[in-house]
Structures are given as C-alpha cells and as structure tokens.
Scaffold this motif. Structure first.
Motif, short mmCIF file in Angstrom:
data_model
loop_
_atom_site.label_atom_id
_atom_site.label_comp_id
_atom_site.label_asym_id
_atom_site.label_seq_id
_atom_site.Cartn_x
_atom_site.Cartn_y
_atom_site.Cartn_z
N PRO A 126 52.31 28.36 53.60
CA PRO A 126 52.56 29.66 52.97
C PRO A 126 51.51 30.00 51.92
N VAL A 127 50.99 31.23 51.99
CA VAL A 127 49.99 31.70 51.04
C VAL A 127 50.30 33.15 50.68
N ALA A 128 49.61 33.65 49.65
CA ALA A 128 49.71 35.07 49.33
C ALA A 128 48.90 35.86 50.36
N GLU A 129 49.45 36.98 50.81
CA GLU A 129 48.72 37.84 51.75
C GLU A 129 47.45 38.34 51.05
N THR A 130 46.32 38.24 51.74
CA THR A 130 45.01 38.45 51.10
C THR A 130 44.17 39.47 51.87
N ARG A 131 43.41 40.27 51.14
CA ARG A 131 42.46 41.20 51.74
C ARG A 131 41.10 41.04 51.05
N THR A 132 40.05 41.18 51.82
CA THR A 132 38.70 41.15 51.25
C THR A 132 38.30 42.54 50.77
N VAL A 133 37.29 42.59 49.92
CA VAL A 133 36.77 43.86 49.43
C VAL A 133 35.38 44.04 50.00
N THR A 134 35.24 44.94 50.96
CA THR A 134 33.94 45.21 51.57
C THR A 134 33.39 46.57 51.12
N ARG A 153 41.15 39.14 42.09
CA ARG A 153 40.59 37.88 41.59
C ARG A 153 39.26 37.59 42.27
N ALA A 154 38.54 36.62 41.73
CA ALA A 154 37.26 36.20 42.31
C ALA A 154 37.48 35.13 43.36
N ARG A 155 36.57 35.08 44.33
CA ARG A 155 36.64 34.03 45.35
C ARG A 155 36.31 32.67 44.76
N HIS A 156 35.44 32.63 43.78
CA HIS A 156 34.96 31.37 43.21
C HIS A 156 35.24 31.33 41.72
N GLY A 157 35.30 30.11 41.18
CA GLY A 157 35.43 29.95 39.74
C GLY A 157 36.85 29.63 39.31
N ALA A 158 36.99 29.24 38.04
CA ALA A 158 38.27 28.84 37.48
C ALA A 158 38.59 29.68 36.25
N ILE A 176 36.79 46.30 39.40
CA ILE A 176 35.77 45.69 40.26
C ILE A 176 34.40 46.31 39.98
N SER A 177 34.36 47.63 39.82
CA SER A 177 33.09 48.32 39.56
C SER A 177 32.44 47.84 38.27
N LEU A 178 33.25 47.56 37.26
CA LEU A 178 32.73 47.07 35.99
C LEU A 178 31.87 45.82 36.21
N TRP A 179 32.39 44.89 37.03
CA TRP A 179 31.68 43.62 37.24
C TRP A 179 30.55 43.75 38.26
N VAL A 180 30.74 44.65 39.24
CA VAL A 180 29.65 44.89 40.19
C VAL A 180 28.46 45.49 39.47
N ASP A 181 28.71 46.40 38.54
CA ASP A 181 27.63 47.01 37.77
C ASP A 181 26.89 45.97 36.91
N ARG A 182 27.56 44.86 36.63
CA ARG A 182 26.94 43.80 35.84
C ARG A 182 26.32 42.71 36.71
N GLY A 183 26.27 42.94 38.02
CA GLY A 183 25.56 42.03 38.89
C GLY A 183 26.39 41.17 39.81
N THR A 184 27.73 41.29 39.77
CA THR A 184 28.58 40.50 40.64
C THR A 184 28.64 41.15 42.03
N PRO A 185 28.42 40.39 43.10
CA PRO A 185 28.50 40.98 44.45
C PRO A 185 29.90 41.50 44.75
N LEU A 186 29.99 42.58 45.48
CA LEU A 186 31.28 43.17 45.81
C LEU A 186 32.16 42.21 46.60
N ASP A 187 31.53 41.44 47.50
CA ASP A 187 32.33 40.54 48.33
C ASP A 187 32.80 39.29 47.59
N GLU A 188 32.53 39.21 46.28
CA GLU A 188 33.07 38.12 45.47
C GLU A 188 34.54 38.36 45.13
N PHE A 189 35.03 39.58 45.35
CA PHE A 189 36.40 39.93 44.98
C PHE A 189 37.34 39.88 46.19
#
Length: 361
Positions: A126-134, A153-158, A176-189
């Motif tokens: 059992p897991v939480a239902e998940t969707r990617t952000v493309t 949440r992010a795919r990586h990190g603690a 999400i846009s806040l962090w993408v504008d700072r250099g985080t890839p969209l698919d990290e979310f």
C-alpha cells in the motif's frame, strides 16, 4: 583482546553524534575515529580521533576515507549520511575495511521516492496514490484525480524537502514555480494523495536477506515546525514507541520489494490513510534514521534491555561478521508507550503518560 576500531563518516551530524554516543554505551569499548566535512560539527561527537573529509561528491572523497581508515587501522566503516553511504557502497572494493550496506542499486532506488512508489505498487504494498509533474497544466488534472488536499514533495532528499500541503491547484503551481525559477527541475516534483493518519517510522536491521530486529515509533511533533511551510523539518522533537502488526507487515514487505536480499539498516516511513491503513511513503536503505541509535542508547541505558537493543552496537557487530544473537526479538524491540521528547539545547527526556519520566541527556 584488542578493541575493534570503527570509523564513522558524517560523524558530526545529529545522527552521527547519536551513533557515536550509542557505541560509547557498548561494553565492547570501541576505538572510534570520526570523519566530517563540517569543521565545526566535527567537534561535537565523543571521538578518539577526528578527521576532516571532503564532500561526498568530491573526487577525493573515497580516497580520503580510505586513507583515514588505513591510518587508523580500522576494522569497520560506518557512513552515516545516505549520500556518503551511497558513494562508499559503490566503492566498497576499494575500501580497506568492510561496510555493512546494501548495494548501490538498492540505495539509489530508495533515494528516489517516485521509483520507490512504482516498485512498491508492483509488489502490492500500500502506498499513497502518486502523480508526476510534467507540465504546470497537468497539476489541475492531478488534483481532480487525487482529491483535495494534495501533498507536494520532492522526489529526492530528506527533511520534508519542497513539501507542502496544497488545498487547490493554483497553490501547488505557485509553490512549484517558486523552486523551478530557482533552478529546480520540474520533474523533481511529485503530487500525492494526502494521508491524514499517523506518521510512523519503522527502523530495522537485516543480514543476508533476513530480518534481525525492528521497532516502530509515531512522530508526533517536529522542531521549529512554525517556521516550515509544511510543518515538517525532518527529525521529530516528540515521538513515541508503538506496536502495530499492520505497520510491521507493510514495512517488511516494502523492504523485500526494494531488495531481494536486504543487508544492513533499512528505515521505512509510513503514513496512515483515513481508514487507518498503513501506506508506505519511503524506504531508506543504508542509513540510520537520526534517532535510531538514540533509541538504542535508551534501550540499554534507561530501559535496561539486553545489549542487542543498542542498535548501533548490534549493527557494528553484525558488520564485523558476528551472527545475529539467538535471543534477539524480530519486531517490537522496544516496549510501547515511551515518548522521547527532545529539542535544541534542552536535552532529551524519556516520558510515559502515567507521569513516569527520566532524563536521557
């Protein structure tokens, strides 16, 4: 008999300090060398010798750790941070002393929450239902499919990296846009259905594919939660031990889903849904959760449990080649109902709801 000599990397972090403290509570009398990137934090743990090391992503990291291990004539290496553990397990043939770690493929899987969820789903865990952000436009669709609120949440990190509970799509897009504008890839979310139940951590040690021991605890409060948008800041300030057969079962199945032959420390994060069903949100391999060695310290120093309740001590002895103790319990290592209350510069208290308490640190 000569003391076993242990090298702990990342020794100055909170988990590293707790790991060293737990080894000091062992009757083995270990010689403990420590390596740490931060020149200030290396002063914190109770070490016999201190060494500076480069960051885990430096080309000199493995060579430096090997050099320290040779100089100190260590019998065993424990990398505490998962980032350092991943590098060292991949280079284990180059090291002059053994490690007690899963393979790099298992650790890489565990450090990617999306891939972990996909593997668990295939294994019917059992897991939480998940969707990617493309695309940002897809956020609206994900909200319709997952319901509200949605956990971003992010795919990586603690430490709750990039996490936020969002009530509407526009809120998630702006976050999400806040962090993408700072250099985080969209698919990290990733976006996940919100699970409103208990927040539980299940910690375990395995050897050669078999579970040696485990316990679980409910996370109740986090330090400095008022300055974190999600209220999550990583290690809890209040947690209590719990016994729950459903959590034990789901967590064991999760570990076996990500590794055919689990070996070393595995920590599982569990969140319950509205019906109380435990859903696995993360499977961390190769590292101790921050308070895992501290609970072991409490086990031998305050709960007067057998030596093998000291998880750091047990882990090192297994890593040095000892067989699991015949009397070690497979699950529910610590009695239920004990609260660990801790905060910066305030020490650590062990407490029960009947009013009993004892200072740990």
């Amino acid at each position: 008999m000569a003391k076993e000599r242990i090298l702990v990397t990342g020794a100055g972090g909170i988990a590293g300090v707790n790991f060293v403290r737990a080894l000091r509570a062992s009757a083995q009398g270990y010689y403990i060398a420590g390596a740490e990137y931060n020149k200030y934090y290396i002063e914190l743990p109770d070490l016999d010798s201190r060494h500076r090391s480069p960051r885990h992503d430096s080309k000199e990291f493995v060579e430096t750790i090997s050099g320290i291990a040779k100089k100190e004539r260590v019998d065993f290496i424990h990398p505490q941070p998962s980032s350092e553990a991943l590098v060292l397990t991949a280079a284990k043939k180059e090291l002059p002393a053994p490690v007690f770690l899963p393979g790099a493929d298992v650790m890489e899987l565990g450090q990617d929450k999306l891939l972990t969820q996909e593997r668990l789903t295939k294994a019917s865990v059992p897991v939480a239902e998940t969707r990617t952000v493309t695309t940002m436009d897809g956020v609206e669709t994900s909200f319709k499919e997952l319901g509200r609120p949605v956990w971003v949440r992010a795919r990586h990190g603690a430490g709750g990296r990039f996490s936020l509970l969002c009530q509407k799509p526009s809120e998630a897009r702006e976050w999400i846009s806040l962090w993408v504008d700072r250099g985080t890839p969209l698919d990290e979310f990733i976006l996940q259905a919100y699970l409103p139940g208990r927040n539980i951590a299940w910690d375990s040690i395995w050897k050669d594919g078999k579970l040696v021991t485990s316990y679980c605890r409910e996370r109740i409060e986090y330090p400095f939660k008022h300055i974190s948008p999600s209220g999550i800041t990583g290690t809890p300030s209040v947690a209590r031990t719990v016994h729950d057969a459903k959590v034990n079962k789901a967590s064991e199945e999760a570990v076996l889903a990500v590794s055919q032959r689990p070996h070393g420390a595995f920590s599982v994060d569990v969140k319950e849904d509205a019906e109380g069903r435990p859903c696995v949100t993360e499977v961390d391999s190769g590292k101790f959760h921050t308070t895992m060695p501290l609970w072991g310290y409490v086990g031998v120093k305050h709960l007067r449990l057998p030596w093998w309740s000291n998880l750091a001590d047990l882990y090192v002895r297994l890593g040095l080649g000892e067989a699991p103790p015949k009397d070690v319990v497979r699950s529910d290592l610590f009695p239920a109902g004990y609260y660990m209350i801790r905060n910066m510069d305030s020490g650590v208290i062990l407490w029960r709801e009947d009013g009993w308490k004892e200072r740990v640190l």
